[in-house]
Design an enzyme around this catalytic site. Structure first.
Site, PDB file in Angstrom:
ATOM      1  N   ASP A 165       0.844  -1.208   0.000  1.00  0.00           N
ATOM      2  CA  ASP A 165       0.000   0.000   0.000  1.00  0.00           C
ATOM      3  C   ASP A 165       0.875   1.253   0.000  1.00  0.00           C
ATOM      4  O   ASP A 165       0.570   2.244  -0.672  1.00  0.00           O
ATOM      5  CB  ASP A 165      -0.909  -0.014   1.236  1.00  0.00           C
ATOM      6  CG  ASP A 165      -1.604  -1.352   1.378  1.00  0.00           C
ATOM      7  OD1 ASP A 165      -2.468  -1.644   0.556  1.00  0.00           O
ATOM      8  OD2 ASP A 165      -1.239  -2.123   2.283  1.00  0.00           O
ATOM      9  N   HIS A 193      -4.405  -3.522   6.593  1.00  0.00           N
ATOM     10  CA  HIS A 193      -4.258  -3.755   5.145  1.00  0.00           C
ATOM     11  C   HIS A 193      -5.636  -4.138   4.601  1.00  0.00           C
ATOM     12  O   HIS A 193      -5.944  -5.297   4.345  1.00  0.00           O
ATOM     13  CB  HIS A 193      -3.246  -4.872   4.862  1.00  0.00           C
ATOM     14  CG  HIS A 193      -3.226  -5.242   3.402  1.00  0.00           C
ATOM     15  ND1 HIS A 193      -2.707  -4.413   2.439  1.00  0.00           N
ATOM     16  CD2 HIS A 193      -3.697  -6.314   2.746  1.00  0.00           C
ATOM     17  CE1 HIS A 193      -2.854  -4.964   1.254  1.00  0.00           C
ATOM     18  NE2 HIS A 193      -3.461  -6.128   1.411  1.00  0.00           N
TER      19      HIS A 193
HETATM   20  P1  NAD Z   1      -2.655 -18.128  -4.179  1.00  0.00           P
HETATM   21  O1  NAD Z   1      -3.956 -18.821  -3.958  1.00  0.00           O
HETATM   22  O2  NAD Z   1      -2.096 -17.997  -5.548  1.00  0.00           O
HETATM   23  O3  NAD Z   1      -1.560 -18.822  -3.323  1.00  0.00           O
HETATM   24  C1  NAD Z   1      -1.820 -19.217  -2.040  1.00  0.00           C
HETATM   25  C2  NAD Z   1      -1.035 -20.479  -1.840  1.00  0.00           C
HETATM   26  O4  NAD Z   1      -1.168 -20.809  -0.472  1.00  0.00           O
HETATM   27  C3  NAD Z   1      -1.555 -21.664  -2.675  1.00  0.00           C
HETATM   28  O5  NAD Z   1      -0.457 -22.302  -3.312  1.00  0.00           O
HETATM   29  C4  NAD Z   1      -2.172 -22.547  -1.613  1.00  0.00           C
HETATM   30  O6  NAD Z   1      -2.091 -23.934  -1.969  1.00  0.00           O
HETATM   31  C5  NAD Z   1      -1.303 -22.200  -0.420  1.00  0.00           C
HETATM   32  N1  NAD Z   1      -1.859 -22.554   0.862  1.00  0.00           N
HETATM   33  C6  NAD Z   1      -3.151 -22.595   1.249  1.00  0.00           C
HETATM   34  N2  NAD Z   1      -3.238 -23.012   2.517  1.00  0.00           N
HETATM   35  C7  NAD Z   1      -1.966 -23.219   2.942  1.00  0.00           C
HETATM   36  C8  NAD Z   1      -1.416 -23.680   4.156  1.00  0.00           C
HETATM   37  N3  NAD Z   1      -2.188 -24.002   5.194  1.00  0.00           N
HETATM   38  N4  NAD Z   1      -0.079 -23.777   4.248  1.00  0.00           N
HETATM   39  C9  NAD Z   1       0.721 -23.485   3.203  1.00  0.00           C
HETATM   40  N5  NAD Z   1       0.248 -23.056   2.025  1.00  0.00           N
HETATM   41  C10 NAD Z   1      -1.081 -22.930   1.901  1.00  0.00           C
HETATM   42  O7  NAD Z   1      -2.811 -16.722  -3.424  1.00  0.00           O
HETATM   43  P2  NAD Z   1      -1.965 -15.388  -3.655  1.00  0.00           P
HETATM   44  O8  NAD Z   1      -2.642 -14.579  -4.668  1.00  0.00           O
HETATM   45  O9  NAD Z   1      -0.538 -15.751  -3.793  1.00  0.00           O
HETATM   46  O10 NAD Z   1      -2.240 -14.613  -2.284  1.00  0.00           O
HETATM   47  C11 NAD Z   1      -1.772 -15.105  -1.065  1.00  0.00           C
HETATM   48  C12 NAD Z   1      -2.335 -14.284   0.071  1.00  0.00           C
HETATM   49  O11 NAD Z   1      -1.798 -12.967   0.071  1.00  0.00           O
HETATM   50  C13 NAD Z   1      -3.843 -14.083   0.019  1.00  0.00           C
HETATM   51  O12 NAD Z   1      -4.345 -14.172   1.338  1.00  0.00           O
HETATM   52  C14 NAD Z   1      -4.012 -12.666  -0.517  1.00  0.00           C
HETATM   53  O13 NAD Z   1      -5.249 -12.100  -0.147  1.00  0.00           O
HETATM   54  C15 NAD Z   1      -2.872 -12.006   0.178  1.00  0.00           C
HETATM   55  N6  NAD Z   1      -2.395 -10.738  -0.376  1.00  0.00           N
HETATM   56  C16 NAD Z   1      -1.874  -9.847   0.514  1.00  0.00           C
HETATM   57  C17 NAD Z   1      -1.343  -8.662   0.074  1.00  0.00           C
HETATM   58  C18 NAD Z   1      -0.745  -7.684   1.041  1.00  0.00           C
HETATM   59  O14 NAD Z   1      -0.304  -6.615   0.591  1.00  0.00           O
HETATM   60  N7  NAD Z   1      -0.686  -7.929   2.334  1.00  0.00           N
HETATM   61  C19 NAD Z   1      -1.365  -8.360  -1.290  1.00  0.00           C
HETATM   62  C20 NAD Z   1      -1.881  -9.285  -2.176  1.00  0.00           C
HETATM   63  C21 NAD Z   1      -2.404 -10.488  -1.696  1.00  0.00           C
HETATM   64  C1  LMR Z   2      -4.081  -6.337  -2.306  1.00  0.00           C
HETATM   65  O1  LMR Z   2      -3.812  -5.396  -1.557  1.00  0.00           O
HETATM   66  O2  LMR Z   2      -3.853  -6.326  -3.523  1.00  0.00           O
HETATM   67  C2  LMR Z   2      -4.707  -7.579  -1.730  1.00  0.00           C
HETATM   68  O3  LMR Z   2      -4.492  -7.642  -0.343  1.00  0.00           O
HETATM   69  C3  LMR Z   2      -6.138  -7.601  -2.072  1.00  0.00           C
HETATM   70  C4  LMR Z   2      -6.794  -8.800  -1.478  1.00  0.00           C
HETATM   71  O4  LMR Z   2      -7.770  -8.604  -0.760  1.00  0.00           O
HETATM   72  O5  LMR Z   2      -6.318  -9.936  -1.721  1.00  0.00           O
END
Ligand code: NAD
Ligand code: LMR
Length: 326
Positions: A165, A193
């Site tokens: 962010d 977040h």
């Molecule tokens: P994704 O679904 O592509 O990948 C998630 C992975 O986690 C998958 O490979 C899944 O099999 C694995 N997984 C699920 N449960 C698990 C467990 N218990 N132990 C280990 N691995 C496990 O998702 P993504 O797009 O890579 O996003 C991951 C996370 O990050 C989501 O929660 C998303 O909302 C979050 N996110 C956060 C931010 C931030 O700025 N904080 C930004 C974008 C996404």
């Molecule tokens: C983001 O900031 O892009 C993600 O955390 C959005 C989301 O909710 O997965």
């Protein structure tokens, strides 16, 4: 003399579901030295769930094929204990991601049980002084649960990602003012977040030929664009999240540049009248591997309301998370 390798855990490393695949974007960045420096060897520990085991092994094969000089080993496993053993840095990406139209709270209960279990594995098996960054949403509250169930890991070692962010705000200011992103500094992300976060440009500056100017005179306070990315990609942010996770750990370990702060979700000590006991995003500077909240910034009435509102949401998330535990 060559440095000893640092062991870095990435959970959710397979990026195997049909969402954003942060893990897949992140592991090559770590192996290339983007997170810990171009002279720092690393051993990657990758954890995913059994249905993703084959995909995870595919990622391991690609890492070997890429022949990264800094990469001294890869552990790819579905066993949390094996994954957490001896790690110095843990980047927790695994979880249940929010999809288009879903509320973050919908996924709370699944993530609470994941973070409770992984906290115990880290508590027992990670290296002393392991630094933890939680990326998976709801990031602040997952980090809080992790803290609760890993009591021997110091509070100061558990953080969540709001750097994306922060970087978004820098990027948007640079686009609007048509300046280099490296000339903009000291935005702040306060709070969660989530869409309740408060991106604050009151203290931000932009470098101009005539010296540093306050950004406040030039652009309005901004809004989070996570939902906009999901709308456009039908997937949540991946490359920007991975890059920001590297920025977060790099600055934490190697320090923030003089005169610059960054935003990190950290355990509140009551600074700025944010309730203690929440993981809340603050402006921080880092030195010698420790973060420190920037103190004494003037807060106007508008900012106060926004900071309180996002704290209120975090208190509600905390209560909801605890209700999922019982
Ligand atoms: P994704 O679904 O592509 O990948 C998630 C992975 O986690 C998958 O490979 C899944 O099999 C694995 N997984 C699920 N449960 C698990 C467990 N218990 N132990 C280990 N691995 C496990 O998702 P993504 O797009 O890579 O996003 C991951 C996370 O990050 C989501 O929660 C998303 O909302 C979050 N996110 C956060 C931010 C931030 O700025 N904080 C930004 C974008 C996404
Ligand atoms: C983001 O900031 O892009 C993600 O955390 C959005 C989301 O909710 O997965």
């Amino acid at each position: 003399m060559a440095k000893e390798p640092v062991r870095v855990l990435v959970t959710g490393a397979a990026g195997a579901s049909f969402s954003g695949q942060i893990g897949y974007a992140l592991v090559p960045m770590i192996a290339r030295g983007v997170m810990l420096g171009a002279d720092q060897p690393v051993i990657l520990h990758m954890l995913d769930i059994p249905p993703a085991a084959e995909a995870l092994n595919g990622v391991k094969m690609e890492l070997v094929d890429a022949a990264f000089p800094l990469l001294k080993g890869v552990v790819a496993t579905t066993d949390a204990v094996e994954a957490c053993t001896g790690v110095n840095v843990a980047v927790m990406v695994g979880g249940f991601p929010r999809k288009e139209g879903m509320e973050r709270k919908d996924v709370m209960s699944k993530n609470v049980s994941i973070y409770k279990a992984q906290a115990s594995a880290l508590e027992k098996h990670a290296a002393a002084n392991c630094k933890v960054l939680v990326v998976a949403n709801p990031a602040n509250t997952n980090a809080l649960i992790l803290k609760e169930f890993a009591p021997s890991i110091p509070d100061k070692n558990i953080s969540c990602l709001t750097r994306l962010d922060h970087n978004r705000a820098l990027g948007q200011i640079s686009e609007r003012l048509n300046v280099q992103v490296s000339d903009v500094k000291n935005v702040i992300i306060w709070g969660n977040h989530s869409s309740s976060q408060y991106p604050d440009v009151n203290h931000a500056t932009v470098k101009t030929p005539a010296g540093e100017k306050p950004v406040r005179e030039l652009v309005a306070n901004d809004e989070c664009s996570g939902a906009a990315i999901i709308k456009a990609r039908k997937l949540s942010s991946a490359l920007s999240a991975a890059s920001s996770a590297c920025d977060h750990i790099r600055d934490w370990v190697l320090g923030t540049p003089e005169g610059t702060w960054v935003s990190m979700g950290v355990y509140s000590d009551g600074s700025y009248n944010v309730p203690a006991g929440l993981i809340y995003s603050f402006p921080v500077t880092c030195k010698n591997g420790e973060w420190c909240i920037v103190q004494g910034l003037p807060i106007d009435e508008f900012s106060r309301k926004k900071m309180d509102a996002t704290a209120e949401e975090l208190s509600e998330e905390k209560a909801l998370a605890y209700s999922c535990l019982s």
